[in-house]
Design a protein around this motif. Structure first.
Motif, PDB file in Angstrom:
ATOM      1  N   PRO A 177     -20.298   7.590   2.989  1.00 20.35           N
ATOM      2  CA  PRO A 177     -20.002   8.524   1.885  1.00 20.35           C
ATOM      3  C   PRO A 177     -20.160   7.849   0.521  1.00 20.35           C
ATOM      4  O   PRO A 177     -19.911   6.642   0.370  1.00 20.35           O
ATOM      5  CB  PRO A 177     -18.531   8.917   2.135  1.00 20.35           C
ATOM      6  N   ARG A 178     -20.519   8.615  -0.469  1.00 11.51           N
ATOM      7  CA  ARG A 178     -20.720   8.102  -1.829  1.00 11.51           C
ATOM      8  C   ARG A 178     -19.466   7.414  -2.369  1.00 11.51           C
ATOM      9  O   ARG A 178     -19.549   6.370  -3.026  1.00 11.51           O
ATOM     10  CB  ARG A 178     -21.120   9.271  -2.752  1.00 11.51           C
ATOM     11  N   LEU A 179     -18.293   7.994  -2.077  1.00 10.31           N
ATOM     12  CA  LEU A 179     -17.027   7.436  -2.561  1.00 10.31           C
ATOM     13  C   LEU A 179     -16.278   6.662  -1.480  1.00 10.31           C
ATOM     14  O   LEU A 179     -15.094   6.334  -1.637  1.00 10.31           O
ATOM     15  CB  LEU A 179     -16.139   8.555  -3.107  1.00 10.31           C
ATOM     16  N   GLY A 180     -16.957   6.395  -0.367  1.00  6.70           N
ATOM     17  CA  GLY A 180     -16.336   5.615   0.694  1.00  6.70           C
ATOM     18  C   GLY A 180     -15.352   6.426   1.524  1.00  6.70           C
ATOM     19  O   GLY A 180     -15.394   7.662   1.563  1.00  6.70           O
ATOM     20  N   CYS A 181     -14.449   5.707   2.174  1.00  7.85           N
ATOM     21  CA  CYS A 181     -13.455   6.323   3.069  1.00  7.85           C
ATOM     22  C   CYS A 181     -12.054   6.075   2.512  1.00  7.85           C
ATOM     23  O   CYS A 181     -11.710   4.943   2.148  1.00  7.85           O
ATOM     24  CB  CYS A 181     -13.566   5.735   4.471  1.00  7.85           C
ATOM     25  N   ILE A 182     -11.265   7.123   2.458  1.00  7.83           N
ATOM     26  CA  ILE A 182      -9.907   7.047   1.917  1.00  7.83           C
ATOM     27  C   ILE A 182      -8.922   7.391   3.017  1.00  7.83           C
ATOM     28  O   ILE A 182      -9.044   8.414   3.694  1.00  7.83           O
ATOM     29  CB  ILE A 182      -9.737   7.998   0.716  1.00  7.83           C
ATOM     30  N   ASN A 183      -7.917   6.536   3.199  1.00 10.22           N
ATOM     31  CA  ASN A 183      -6.953   6.656   4.293  1.00 10.22           C
ATOM     32  C   ASN A 183      -5.574   7.079   3.782  1.00 10.22           C
ATOM     33  O   ASN A 183      -5.141   6.647   2.710  1.00 10.22           O
ATOM     34  CB  ASN A 183      -6.844   5.318   5.026  1.00 10.22           C
ATOM     35  N   ILE A 184      -4.916   7.923   4.558  1.00 12.81           N
ATOM     36  CA  ILE A 184      -3.515   8.289   4.294  1.00 12.81           C
ATOM     37  C   ILE A 184      -2.658   7.458   5.241  1.00 12.81           C
ATOM     38  O   ILE A 184      -2.639   7.702   6.446  1.00 12.81           O
ATOM     39  CB  ILE A 184      -3.255   9.786   4.550  1.00 12.81           C
ATOM     40  N   HIS A 185      -1.956   6.460   4.704  1.00 12.05           N
ATOM     41  CA  HIS A 185      -1.177   5.549   5.559  1.00 12.05           C
ATOM     42  C   HIS A 185       0.312   5.749   5.327  1.00 12.05           C
ATOM     43  O   HIS A 185       0.770   5.766   4.179  1.00 12.05           O
ATOM     44  CB  HIS A 185      -1.561   4.099   5.287  1.00 12.05           C
ATOM     45  N   ALA A 186       1.077   5.840   6.414  1.00 14.26           N
ATOM     46  CA  ALA A 186       2.496   6.193   6.329  1.00 14.26           C
ATOM     47  C   ALA A 186       3.397   4.968   6.193  1.00 14.26           C
ATOM     48  O   ALA A 186       4.299   4.731   6.998  1.00 14.26           O
ATOM     49  CB  ALA A 186       2.901   7.021   7.543  1.00 14.26           C
ATOM     50  N   SER A 187       3.133   4.173   5.162  1.00 13.90           N
ATOM     51  CA  SER A 187       4.052   3.087   4.810  1.00 13.90           C
ATOM     52  C   SER A 187       3.749   2.653   3.383  1.00 13.90           C
ATOM     53  O   SER A 187       2.759   3.078   2.789  1.00 13.90           O
ATOM     54  CB  SER A 187       3.911   1.894   5.765  1.00 13.90           C
ATOM     55  N   LEU A 188       4.606   1.793   2.874  1.00 18.65           N
ATOM     56  CA  LEU A 188       4.379   1.197   1.555  1.00 18.65           C
ATOM     57  C   LEU A 188       3.655  -0.129   1.783  1.00 18.65           C
ATOM     58  O   LEU A 188       4.285  -1.171   1.961  1.00 18.65           O
ATOM     59  CB  LEU A 188       5.713   0.988   0.825  1.00 18.65           C
ATOM     60  N   LEU A 189       2.344  -0.064   1.803  1.00 16.28           N
ATOM     61  CA  LEU A 189       1.551  -1.266   2.073  1.00 16.28           C
ATOM     62  C   LEU A 189       1.831  -2.342   1.017  1.00 16.28           C
ATOM     63  O   LEU A 189       2.154  -2.010  -0.122  1.00 16.28           O
ATOM     64  CB  LEU A 189       0.066  -0.897   2.084  1.00 16.28           C
ATOM     65  N   PRO A 190       1.792  -3.639   1.459  1.00 18.56           N
ATOM     66  CA  PRO A 190       1.280  -4.136   2.735  1.00 18.56           C
ATOM     67  C   PRO A 190       2.305  -4.177   3.873  1.00 18.56           C
ATOM     68  O   PRO A 190       2.004  -4.728   4.924  1.00 18.56           O
ATOM     69  CB  PRO A 190       0.844  -5.556   2.368  1.00 18.56           C
ATOM     70  N   ARG A 191       3.488  -3.629   3.678  1.00 20.27           N
ATOM     71  CA  ARG A 191       4.443  -3.585   4.782  1.00 20.27           C
ATOM     72  C   ARG A 191       3.997  -2.531   5.801  1.00 20.27           C
ATOM     73  O   ARG A 191       3.601  -1.426   5.444  1.00 20.27           O
ATOM     74  CB  ARG A 191       5.841  -3.263   4.262  1.00 20.27           C
ATOM     75  N   TRP A 192       4.068  -2.904   7.056  1.00 18.96           N
ATOM     76  CA  TRP A 192       3.759  -2.037   8.199  1.00 18.96           C
ATOM     77  C   TRP A 192       2.314  -1.532   8.198  1.00 18.96           C
ATOM     78  O   TRP A 192       2.053  -0.348   8.279  1.00 18.96           O
ATOM     79  CB  TRP A 192       4.745  -0.883   8.302  1.00 18.96           C
ATOM     80  N   ARG A 193       1.380  -2.496   8.083  1.00 20.15           N
ATOM     81  CA  ARG A 193       0.008  -2.175   8.448  1.00 20.15           C
ATOM     82  C   ARG A 193      -0.039  -1.926   9.958  1.00 20.15           C
ATOM     83  O   ARG A 193       0.742  -2.495  10.713  1.00 20.15           O
ATOM     84  CB  ARG A 193      -0.918  -3.348   8.107  1.00 20.15           C
ATOM     85  N   GLY A 194      -0.969  -1.080  10.397  1.00 23.31           N
ATOM     86  CA  GLY A 194      -1.136  -0.914  11.829  1.00 23.31           C
ATOM     87  C   GLY A 194      -0.779   0.458  12.351  1.00 23.31           C
ATOM     88  O   GLY A 194      -0.646   1.420  11.588  1.00 23.31           O
TER      89      GLY A 194
END
Length: 316
Positions: A107-124
């Motif tokens: 995609p022109r603007l890349g990939c955007i993720n909705i992650h359910a934590s306050l990164l960088p805590r709880w990656r995964g």
């Protein structure tokens, strides 16, 4: 702005519904293949697939996105579908497949993720479960620009959410899904006018939310009562914290820490409403349980059919 969407469970369905309601053009949806579920183990569509079909959206369900892997034919078909859709951005929410570099670059603007934590805590994979299990007092949503790492990309929008003392994974999941849906709309509206400002994740505070395994369900009564109570809430609705009572499996869905002592796993008090089990320190008053083949029930309902439990050992 045209966007493709990749997601599978209810968390992702909420975001897709919010994007559609906001008027975004979604020419393609990616979701996991149908999986066996329920007592009959019949194939069941994902929550995202159900919404996509309801809205008449084009749908792809590749088993993999690796062009050189076992399911390369699936990946090639998905690649062609993405090329034909020509999305400006791919929005990803709890999709469940690793995105190879060709997807990140398409995609022109890349990939955007909705992650359910306050990164960088709880990656995964299991950030909601692990936040409750760890006793965190807050979590939140991070809208992240995806890169090749595991949830290591730059942060685009972040909003915190308090974790209530009685939150389960189910209840916190619902609130985070709503927050994620609102923030992804805000992020895309900002992206459309060049208003997003990526911020690298700080190197401090990194932790990993490893996938929840069924083997974690068994309660270790030698642990402190507060730890066990958090795990009961963290493992609701899956896999459910479990023990045994008189040789029969028993799931515990709700309990509260109380001041009492005894051998770990021993029922130290029992009345018509609940029973109390000693832990490594203090004890848990058990309020809601589930027997095999039955629905969840108040502990009082279980106790009506049993002799007094005081002195019994759970987990033996």
């Amino acid at each position: 702005m045209k966007l493709a969407f990749a997601g599978t469970p209810e968390f992702a369905q909420v975001a897709l519904a919010r994007l559609l309601a906001a008027g975004f053009d979604v020419p393609l949806v990616l979701t996991q293949p149908d999986r066996p579920a329920g007592r009959g183990m019949k194939l069941q569509a994902s929550a995202v697939k159900a919404l996509a079909q309801q809205q008449g959206l084009a749908l792809a369900q590749p088993r993999s996105l690796r062009l050189d892997g076992k399911f390369a034919d699936d990946a090639q078909a998905a690649r062609q579908a993405l090329l034909d859709a020509r999305p400006d951005v791919l929005v990803v929410a709890a999709y469940g497949l690793i995105l190879p570099q060709w997807v990140l670059d398409l995609p022109r603007l890349g990939c955007i993720n909705i992650h359910a934590s306050l990164l960088p805590r709880w990656r995964g994979a299991a950030p909601i479960h692990r936040a409750i299990e760890a006793g965190d007092t807050q979590t939140g949503i991070t809208i992240m620009q995806m890169d090749a790492g595991l949830d290591t990309g730059a942060m685009l929008l972040v909003e915190a959410l308090a974790i209530d003392p009685d939150d389960t994974t189910a209840s916190l999941h619902e609130r985070l899904a709503v927050l994620g849906g609102r923030l992804i709309v805000e992020a895309l509206e900002l992206a459309a006018c060049g208003g997003l400002r990526p911020v690298p994740q700080p190197p401090e505070g990194v932790s990993y939310a490893h996938k929840i395994e069924k083997s974690e369900a068994a309660i270790d009564w030698t642990l402190p009562a507060a730890v066990i109570e958090r795990r009961i809430r963290a493992f609701d609705p899956f896999p459910g914290a479990s023990s045994t009572l008189r040789g029969e499996p028993l799931k515990l869905w709700r309990a509260r820490r109380v001041a009492a002592s005894g051998s770990p796993g021993q029922v130290v008090a029992s009345d018509a409403e609940s029973f109390t089990v000693a832990c490594g320190d203090a004890a848990l008053q058990v309020l809601e349980v589930q027997r095999p083949g039955a629905k969840r029930m108040p502990a009082s309902q279980l106790l009506r059919g049993l002799p007094p439990l005081t002195g019994e050992l759970l987990g033996r």
